[in-house]
Design a protein around this motif. Structure first.
Motif, mmCIF file in Angstrom:
data_model
loop_
_atom_site.group_PDB
_atom_site.id
_atom_site.type_symbol
_atom_site.label_atom_id
_atom_site.label_comp_id
_atom_site.label_asym_id
_atom_site.label_seq_id
_atom_site.Cartn_x
_atom_site.Cartn_y
_atom_site.Cartn_z
ATOM 1 N N ARG A 220 -14.262 27.866 46.228
ATOM 2 C CA ARG A 220 -15.448 27.946 46.985
ATOM 3 C C ARG A 220 -15.280 28.841 48.471
ATOM 4 O O ARG A 220 -15.644 28.600 49.218
ATOM 5 N N TYR B 65 -19.381 29.786 37.386
ATOM 6 C CA TYR B 65 -20.757 29.584 37.934
ATOM 7 C C TYR B 65 -21.513 28.951 36.713
ATOM 8 O O TYR B 65 -21.989 27.728 36.986
ATOM 9 N N GLU C 280 -19.971 25.232 36.873
ATOM 10 C CA GLU C 280 -20.513 24.710 37.788
ATOM 11 C C GLU C 280 -21.827 24.103 37.472
ATOM 12 O O GLU C 280 -22.273 23.029 37.800
ATOM 13 N N ALA D 102 -14.382 23.361 44.564
ATOM 14 C CA ALA D 102 -14.713 22.850 43.173
ATOM 15 C C ALA D 102 -14.034 21.772 42.781
ATOM 16 O O ALA D 102 -12.958 21.638 43.132
ATOM 17 N N GLN E 208 -21.831 19.654 45.417
ATOM 18 C CA GLN E 208 -20.716 19.918 46.214
ATOM 19 C C GLN E 208 -21.335 20.326 47.726
ATOM 20 O O GLN E 208 -22.331 20.631 47.808
ATOM 21 N N SER F 246 -26.423 28.287 41.244
ATOM 22 C CA SER F 246 -25.364 28.372 40.070
ATOM 23 C C SER F 246 -25.896 29.311 39.199
ATOM 24 O O SER F 246 -25.212 30.110 38.589
#
Ligand code: NA
Ligand code: NA
Lengths: 177, 319, 425
Positions: free
Chosen positions: A72, A150, A153, A170, A164, A97
């Motif tokens: 991150r 991404y 995520e 992450a 988050q 994301s």
């Protein structure tokens, strides 16, 4: 050491990311040191060090795009995000994301088109006459790797994983310590 | 995107000219002259935007930008074209061209034109060549009259290739140092000197940090003025003629300014630092020492190019 | 209209939490696709070639050196020694930070590299000594900008070439303003630290001080050795940054013996994280700059300034305001390359000393490093200390104001820039 709930493969992949970027950066630095020593101590300047060491460093930095995302590190503006209620936060994070993944895959495609151009033209670098398609091959790879982060995520958010704090690492960030 | 398309309302064709030299240099002024002529003589059908100082594209991306038609005119050192074909090293060959005008005659000869035309399948069309000058040797250690004086000097070069082999033939070392670090590197003595044309010496202020200049006229440096083939093919024939004519005048201006700069610069440098002019015998020592470099590159560059280059050393009309 | 819509899109993306780099790159691609006939696949080429410059290698160099110092026991010993000497003084460590940045500025031609060199060690040091983290980041981000004001400076080299002005004279001209700005930053740092009471409670005894200094000596020698390699003609500033990596590595491995293979991997991951974050923002910002340059937006603004036929005072005010506004989102190199050639004739026509103008421009480019949304020093300190950008912005705000005042002083008193240059031909 935090246990990774998605098994050893994600940890191995993370290790691959770390090692790929770390090795390139380390190799670039070592080469620069070698160049200084050869020029100053042995009075034998090497004309190719500047080009190759720069490429190695840039490769390391680009391969590190996804390492940075895993930790991150890519800087975001959290002004609004921090003030949103949790359900809206989740949706916002998901959009962010997805947009980021979309851009990365777009960049990877653009870089792929560039690669085909370089292969056709046979263009080479000025100093070492290295094929440019090899030099630039890191761009589609790095863009895919970052896009992959991404995408992962996004999937995580869709599956109901915790939202988050944009600045917290992450989930699979901590493979060691 | 195809670049350079006419505006939707039938406005002028907007074309871009990018180069890495400062606006006030001979190249910068020639580029502006070309733009003004083109704009005026096309009756406003063409609008030219000039981007000097590498503002828009630089050494590392201008050729690709041209191929993609994101820019329509560029003027890199011809040596940069070795990224497509090693034969473009011809200008870098030590003591091959008698002067910069000879190199320009070479590029206008049948052999030179054919070499430039070999880039057309890659989307690059050579329109003209502009002079930069002959490369001179500068350093901070001692006056250099013979290759023996150059022995052991560490010389900054912009990129590898023929220059490395040439300097090594004199027993000197070649170090590639990026443009932005060069001034400091010369000032602090990381390297002892550099090779540069009078134009570059003037613009990059090398005389502030180096003490000795040898007028070696070691090799020749010309700019290739290049355009994109798709753009060129899409131009109406009369506009193509306007471009050609404007280029001819801009080239004449570039040659005049470059000649004047060389003279002015030599005089100004003599007042500031130690300028060494070689006797024919001294220069011959350099020529002899660098002959093996020709041998190394003859198989790569080709005998025909060497022959055509030597033919271009004789002033007169080209074939 | 399209421009406005895409700018709105950029802001929305930012607020959604899309990384700044990606929002910037996306907005640039959108603008290029919607308003120009730019061949889009070249975006990827642009993003790589923006980084293909060995001068930028100094940034990862200092970032990695900082990571080695942090993980290899060098930073902690430096911090102990510094706290022993100045920890009890209000703002003592902040003064050390400003001084360190002034010293590192003499080794680096780039401001982000200077901030990276100092930030990795001294932000944690200040936090450990009870300073607010935002303030700590602010001090480093602001004093890191000194990198381009004192020689060597890539920004001065580029101004010398584009404005046809002596580079040596510009280098010398930057020295006093650099020291002056360091003084301004130190003064603000002390005032804030006194107000907030940033200091440790205990005063360390003399024997303990010297013991801590002996232990920290190898780390304290790092700037000496790196400076020596540059001014001794051994290495370029970029290479010197890399030499600092190997020096730190040698100390950590052979003197303190605190490095293991495991920590080495942590170091590289840490360094890759910060480097890669910056090496995604730089190409994104350069792509945005390419769009603006290509559409001649900065050129037209500079031309507009020229066309106003302002007097000397009016020109100074408008030009400095223009630099400041451009500096919020454009990189210093881009601003200098685009606007200086347009402004030079008017500067000369108004009989303004070009060297004085160049120094003021560079001070303005320092401000550009610490103004959001694109301020590389803000990103560096936020990256090395793993803190939100907002904290860095809030931390730097008082220093930014002080530097603007400093800029005004430098504009009003040309002697500050020109006194030393009289010794140069
Ligand atoms: Na500096
Ligand atoms: Na800024």
């Amino acid at each position: 050491m935090q246990e990774d709930r998605r098994g050893p493969w994600t940890a191995r992949y993370a290790a691959f990311e770390d090692i790929a970027s770390g090795l390139c950066l380390a190799a670039g630095m070592t080469l620069i040191l070698y160049g200084v020593v050869m020029r100053y101590v042995f009075s034998t300047p090497l004309y190719w060090v500047d080009e190759i060491s720069t490429y190695l460093t840039v490769w390391g930095a680009l391969l590190g795009w996804s390492v940075a995302e895993r930790d991150r590190r890519h800087i975001r503006v959290t002004l609004l995000f921090d003030r949103l209620p949790p359900p809206v936060r989740r949706a916002t994070a998901l959009v962010a994301s997805l947009v980021s993944a979309g851009f990365c895959f777009f960049l990877a495609y653009m870089a792929w088109v560039l690669e085909t151009r370089y292969v056709t033209s046979g263009q080479r670098t000025l100093n070492t006459q290295s094929p440019l398609w090899i030099v630039y091959s890191v761009v589609p790879l790095a863009a895919l790797m970052l896009g992959g982060r991404y995408a992962a995520e996004s999937l995580d958010l869709l599956r109901g994983g915790a939202t988050q704090d944009p600045d917290a690492p992450a989930p699979d960030a901590a493979v060691s310590s | 995107g195809n670049g350079a398309s006419a505006g939707a309302a039938g406005g002028p064709i907007v074309v871009k000219f990018t180069h890495v030299a400062a606006d006030f240099t001979p190249k910068g002024q020639a580029a502006r002259k070309f733009a003004e002529l083109l704009q005026a003589r096309s009756g406003g059908r063409i609008e030219v935007r000039v981007y000097p100082s590498g503002q828009l594209f630089g050494d590392k991306d201008e050729v690709e930008a041209l191929q993609a038609n994101n820019v329509q005119f560029i003027a890199p050192s011809i040596g940069k074209l070795i990224s497509f074909d090693p034969r473009f090293q011809i200008g870098d060959m030590p003591f091959l061209f008698a002067d910069n005008a000879a190199e320009n005659r070479f590029w206008r000869s049948a052999t030179g034109r054919e070499l430039l035309r070999s880039l057309e399948p890659k989307g690059i069309l050579g329109l003209s060549t502009w002079p930069n000058g002959m490369r001179q040797l500068m350093n901070s250690r001692r006056p250099v009259r013979t290759p023996a004086d150059a022995r052991g000097l560490k010389i900054r070069i912009p990129s590898g290739g023929v220059l490395v082999d040439t300097l090594q033939a004199f027993g000197a070392g070649a170090s590639v140092i990026p443009f932005t670090d060069t001034y400091t590197a010369l000032q602090q003595g990381v390297v002892d000197g550099t090779m540069a044309t009078f134009d570059n010496i003037e613009n990059e202020k090398y005389a502030e940090v180096l003490r000795y200049l040898s007028v070696t006229n070691m090799n020749s440096l010309s700019y290739g003025v290049l355009t994109n083939t798709t753009f060129w093919d899409g131009l109406a024939p009369d506009l193509r003629q306007v471009v050609t004519d404007a280029m001819t005048e801009a080239t004449a201006l570039a040659e005049k300014l470059s000649r004047e700069l060389d003279e002015r610069s030599m005089a100004a440098l003599k007042a500031r630092i130690a300028v060494t002019e070689l006797t024919p015998a001294e220069r011959q020592q350099f020529v002899d020492a660098s002959r093996p470099v020709w041998a190394t590159y003859e198989p790569i560059v080709g005998d025909d190019l060497f022959a055509a280059a030597q033919a271009a050393n004789q002033p007169g009309p080209v074939d | 209209m399209t421009l406005l819509a895409l700018f709105a899109l950029f802001v929305v993306l930012l607020l959604l939490g899309v990384p700044i780099a990606i929002a910037l790159a996306l907005a640039s691609v959108g603008l290029l696709a919607a308003t120009t006939d730019f061949t889009l696949y070249m975006i990827s080429q642009r993003m790589f070639s923006a980084l293909d410059s060995s001068a930028l290698v100094a940034i990862p160099g200092f970032v990695i050196a900082g990571a080695i110092m942090a993980h290899g026991g060098i930073s902690s010993r430096l911090v102990t020694a510094l706290r022993a000497w100045v920890g009890h003084l209000p703002g003592g460590l902040a003064i050390v930070t400003v001084a360190s940045c002034t010293i590192f500025a003499a080794m680096s031609g780039s401001s982000p590299a200077t901030a990276a060199a100092v930030g990795g060690t001294l932000i944690p040091a200040m936090v450990a000594n009870g300073y607010d983290k935002r303030y700590a980041m602010g001090v480093v981000a602001a004093s890191g900008t000194l990198g381009i004001l004192s020689p060597p400076s890539i920004t001065f080299v580029l101004i010398g070439i584009t404005a046809n002005e002596s580079i040596g004279r510009l280098f010398i001209a930057g020295v006093l303003p650099g020291l002056f700005m360091a003084g301004v930053l130190a003064a603000v740092a002390i005032v804030i630290a006194r107000m907030k009471g940033y200091r440790s409670d205990t005063r360390t005894g003399t024997r303990e001080r010297w013991r801590a200094t002996r232990q920290a000596l190898p780390g304290l020698l790092l700037p000496v050795i790196v400076l020596g390699t540059i001014y001794g003609g051994i290495a370029t500033p970029t290479e010197a940054a890399i030499l600092s990596v190997f020096y730190a590595l040698a100390i950590a491995l052979f003197v303190y013996r605190e490095l293991t293979w495991r920590t080495l991997r942590e170091i590289m991951r840490d360094a890759a994280g910060v480097t890669s974050m910056i090496f995604l923002i730089i190409p994104a910002a350069m792509t945005f700059a390419m769009y603006l340059t290509s559409e001649q937006v900065p050129q037209r603004i500079a031309q507009w300034v020229v066309d106003q036929q302002l007097g000397v005072a009016g020109f100074w005010i408008v030009a400095m305001a223009m630099f400041f506004i451009m500096g919020t989102f454009l990189d210093a190199v881009a601003i200098v390359l685009i606007t200086i050639p347009i402004l030079v004739p008017i500067v000369r026509a108004l009989d303004i000393n070009m060297v004085h103008f160049a120094v003021a421009t560079v001070v303005n480019m320092e401000l550009a490093m610490i103004t959001p949304p694109v301020g590389l020093n803000l990103f560096v300190v936020s990256g090395v200390s793993h803190a939100p950008l907002g904290d860095a912005v809030r931390g730097v705000a008082p220093f930014l104001v002080a530097m603007i005042v400093g800029l005004i002083v430098i504009v009003l008193f040309p002697a500050l820039s020109l006194t030393l240059t009289s010794s140069i031909r």
